[in-house]
Enzyme design. Structure first.
Site, mmCIF file in Angstrom:
data_model
loop_
_atom_site.group_PDB
_atom_site.id
_atom_site.type_symbol
_atom_site.label_atom_id
_atom_site.label_comp_id
_atom_site.label_asym_id
_atom_site.label_seq_id
_atom_site.Cartn_x
_atom_site.Cartn_y
_atom_site.Cartn_z
ATOM 1 N N GLY A 101 0.624 -0.990 0.045
ATOM 2 C CA GLY A 101 0.110 0.123 0.089
ATOM 3 C C GLY A 101 0.813 1.084 -0.070
ATOM 4 O O GLY A 101 2.093 1.206 0.290
ATOM 5 N N PRO A 102 -0.077 2.811 -0.234
ATOM 6 C CA PRO A 102 0.807 4.020 -0.218
ATOM 7 C C PRO A 102 1.642 4.205 0.465
ATOM 8 O O PRO A 102 1.220 3.494 2.158
ATOM 9 C CB PRO A 102 0.101 5.115 -0.736
ATOM 10 N N PRO A 103 2.106 4.545 1.333
ATOM 11 C CA PRO A 103 3.105 5.204 1.935
ATOM 12 C C PRO A 103 2.272 5.514 2.965
ATOM 13 O O PRO A 103 1.050 6.298 3.053
ATOM 14 C CB PRO A 103 4.330 6.510 1.976
ATOM 15 N N LYS A 108 1.140 0.180 7.401
ATOM 16 C CA LYS A 108 1.478 -0.968 7.062
ATOM 17 C C LYS A 108 2.638 -1.487 8.410
ATOM 18 O O LYS A 108 2.072 -2.081 9.717
ATOM 19 C CB LYS A 108 2.209 -0.718 6.230
ATOM 20 N N THR A 109 3.084 0.032 8.974
ATOM 21 C CA THR A 109 4.574 -0.888 10.530
ATOM 22 C C THR A 109 3.849 -0.757 11.434
ATOM 23 O O THR A 109 3.294 -1.861 12.251
ATOM 24 C CB THR A 109 4.763 0.728 10.565
ATOM 25 N N HIS A 143 -9.584 35.765 -9.446
ATOM 26 C CA HIS A 143 -9.255 33.653 -10.099
ATOM 27 C C HIS A 143 -10.095 33.889 -8.851
ATOM 28 O O HIS A 143 -10.937 32.274 -9.875
ATOM 29 C CB HIS A 143 -8.035 34.050 -9.859
ATOM 30 N N GLU A 144 -9.926 33.589 -7.685
ATOM 31 C CA GLU A 144 -10.613 32.242 -7.042
ATOM 32 C C GLU A 144 -11.679 31.751 -7.277
ATOM 33 O O GLU A 144 -12.538 30.684 -7.641
ATOM 34 C CB GLU A 144 -9.672 32.760 -6.041
ATOM 35 N N HIS A 146 -12.582 30.150 -10.216
ATOM 36 C CA HIS A 146 -13.128 28.483 -10.098
ATOM 37 C C HIS A 146 -14.219 28.635 -8.701
ATOM 38 O O HIS A 146 -15.570 27.174 -9.884
ATOM 39 C CB HIS A 146 -12.302 27.847 -8.669
ATOM 40 N N ASP A 176 -3.533 25.456 -12.540
ATOM 41 C CA ASP A 176 -4.941 24.996 -13.085
ATOM 42 C C ASP A 176 -4.358 24.336 -13.860
ATOM 43 O O ASP A 176 -5.171 23.495 -14.383
ATOM 44 C CB ASP A 176 -5.447 26.262 -13.270
#
Ligand code: ADP
Ligand code: ZN
Length: 617
Positions: free
Chosen positions: A213-215, A219-220, A432-433, A436, A509
């Site tokens: 799996g991803p870090p 897991k540990t 700009h924001e 979005h 973006d």
């Protein structure tokens, strides 16, 4: 990531530690040979004073030794350097003295010289012997393996972290979510508790399981939890520790590890980053040291008696690079996938970590949604950041705001205080924001906007619009992807329409939009021309996912054209939306400029208040 390998063989005994001890020994020897410590203090005087004492008849005793004249006057001792004075004997013989005899006691001792042979032994043979002894001893320890911790001399210790933790306190309760993984591992716990139950029927239990799996997905943590649940010792070592050691030591260390573990069985061996040794052997850049280590690991795994209760857990985020031999039955034949947590999982992880801090009533759902895509380690970090923030603000408890703010800190960087941004720049950033947010809100399928801010961040972002999916998303439709791309272009479109300019602020973006458009075509089969043909291959799925093209150069050119077209169309759509909502844009921007941060609800309210007709398309 790749550790430097093929290091020059180092001479392990020649280190500062050894040097220190040898020097100390020499010092001690030295102090025995010249025992000057502990003598009464002797005052230094000059020769003339000495003669004057002699002439005045005050001296009791004179001893000449090693060119130095020691003499006593009353109870006091003096010394002076002998001068070439032929009359000295005469003077001393004639001089008076407070002694009973009326004469000065007067002797000369021969310089006490060691024989040259003794000198040689002390200064050359002895150190060499000591040195050699230490070396031998260190080498022996190295062969036996330093497992169990370093003694007072860490000679020959390989630097690999191998220690058995006896009392592991971690349990499955500390691991939130990951239910499938726990289910699989429960069997192993049961086996470690009671091996006979399984061996009675002749069942063979897996010797090893691979946690993939991803870090930061725990897991540990879960490996420790297995040890904690089964109440067995936990040996932990990192795969990279095997290979960065001296040549030939990797294999020895593996041998060691298994020897130790077998003595302590039942127990668990956890090998983190196993890909560091387990890399496929047929890869172009061979590495003898790693191969030897891997071979030793394979041999040991085949060799040990599984009925004793020795289980090996290994973790990796690059399972595809592992050597096939490692994955064969009888070795790491079980694969336990640790995925990034989903919404429920994130909420559970939040709860686990909130247990350790003082907090008020937390809106878990809200924080959980805001942390989409975060790993367990990220969430642990977020909770800690929130605690730090609460301390900074002199609060008594952590609240939802602290958590949400720290989510942003972890994702976007710390708020940058005192950054000077000119009013004109601020105006453009705001448009700009809002651009979005406007494009997102006007497309019915886009996620609602959570928050818009123009407070600059240390990560370099000058402002941002936080979008949060309402529920957990597993699939994304083509339409949603197109909408998302349009939203990404909304910032630039707003700059153009509202401020008649284009700025560098859209670089992030552009990057994201291009990547999305590209994935649509090459990975998700959403282009008309190529349909479901795979054009790109994803490697390292658990580490960001590098991709490489699997198509011809001609097709690659086509892909570029198609990407450009998709983005262009999205940009046009965004421009249209913003042109149609100029009044709302102005109103929302004015508020954002005043408040610097506005919530999604506030934004939607501005939209409704200023819109001549219902918002939805
Ligand atoms: P990995 O080994 O997968 O890289 P770790 O096990 O080292 O990740 O996880 C790092 C930290 O993240 C853990 O110590 C724990 O605090 C937190 N963490 C990760 N996953 C979880 C989880 N499922 N539940 C609770 N905490 C978790
Ligand atoms: Zn932007």
């Amino acid at each position: 990531m790749e550790k430097k390998q093929n290091q020059r063989p180092q001479q392990s005994w020649l280190n500062w530690n050894t040097f220190f001890w040898v020097m100390l020994l020499l010092l001690i020897i030295n102090s025995f040979v010249y025992p000057k410590f502990g003598q009464p203090t002797v005052k230094d005087t000059d020769y003339a004073t000495f003669i004057s004492y002699v002439d005045h008849g005050k001296v009791n005793k004179v001893v000449v030794k090693d060119d130095i004249i020691y003499f006593t006057v009353g109870k006091e001792q003096f010394k002076t350097v002998e001068v070439d004075d032929p009359q000295l004997s005469d003077r001393l013989l004639k001089a008076k003295s407070p002694n009973k005899s009326g004469r000065i006691e007067f002797t000369k001792t021969l310089p006490q010289k060691n024989s040259p042979l003794l000198d040689f032994i002390i200064w050359w043979i002895l150190p060499a012997l000591i040195f050699f002894g230490l070396w031998q001893w260190g080498a022996k320890r190295m062969m036996k393996g330093g497992a169990g911790g370093g003694g007072f001399l860490s000679l020959g210790k390989s630097g690999a972290k191998v220690y058995a933790e006896r009392d592991v306190k971690t349990t499955f309760a500390d691991v939130a979510g990951q239910d499938e993984a726990k289910e699989t591992l429960k069997e192993i716990v049961d086996f470690l508790h009671n091996p006979k139950k399984y061996t009675r029927l002749g069942a063979k239990l897996p010797k090893g399981a691979l946690l993939v799996g991803p870090p930061g997905t725990g897991k540990t943590l879960i490996a420790r939890a297995v040890a904690g649940e089964a109440h067995v010792p936990f040996f932990s070592i990192s795969g990279s520790a095997f290979v960065q050691m001296f040549v030939g030591m990797g294999a020895a260390k593996v041998r060691d590890l298994f020897q130790q573990a077998q003595q302590k069985a039942p127990c668990i061996i956890f090998i983190d980053e196993i890909d560091a040794i387990g890399k496929s052997r047929d890869q172009a850049m061979g590495n003898d040291e790693r191969e030897q280590t891997l071979n030793q690991l394979l041999t040991e795994m085949d060799g040990f008696d599984a009925t004793k209760g020795l289980v090996i857990l290994a973790a990796t985020n690059r399972p595809e690079t592992l050597d096939k031999a490692l994955l064969r039955p009888g070795r790491f034949d079980r694969r336990i996938i640790m995925e990034l947590p989903d919404l429920e999982g994130r909420k559970a992880i939040l709860q686990v970590h909130l247990k350790d801090v003082k907090h008020s009533d937390i809106d878990l759902d809200k924080v959980g949604r805001a942390t989409a895509g975060s790993s367990g380690a990220d969430i642990a970090n977020i909770v800690n950041e929130a605690a730090l923030r609460a301390v900074r603000l002199n609060k008594n408890e952590i609240d939802t705001d602290d958590l949400l703010e720290s989510v942003e800190t972890v994702i976007a960087g710390e708020q940058k205080k005192g950054a000077v941004i000119s009013p004109e720049e601020k105006r453009i950033i705001s448009y700009h924001e809002i651009g979005h947010a406007m494009v997102a809100a006007c497309q019915s399928h886009s996620a609602p906007v959570e928050k818009i801010t123009i407070v600059p961040r240390t990560s370099g972002a000058l402002g941002y619009t936080m979008q949060v999916d309402a529920g957990e998303k597993h699939l994304m439709s083509k339409e949603e992807m197109l909408n998302r791309i349009a939203t990404l272009t909304g910032g630039r479109a707003a700059e153009e329409v509202m401020c008649h300019t284009v700025t560098t602020g859209a670089s992030n973006d552009i990057e994201k939009a291009t990547q999305l458009a590209r994935e649509m075509i090459t990975i998700y089969g959403m282009s008309d021309k190529y349909g479901m043909m795979q054009l790109e291959e994803v490697r390292n799925r658990y580490l960001g996912g590098n991709t490489s093209l699997t198509c011809s150069a001609e097709t690659a050119r086509d892909i570029d054209k198609e990407v450009a077209r998709i983005i262009h169309e999205a940009h046009e759509k965004a421009t249209r939306i913003i042109t149609e909502h100029k009044a709302e844009m102005d109103a929302a921007t004015a508020i954002l400029l005043k408040k610097e941060t506005i919530t999604g609800e506030e934004f939607m309210k501005v939209l409704e208040d200023n819109s001549p007709e219902p918002v939805a398309e």
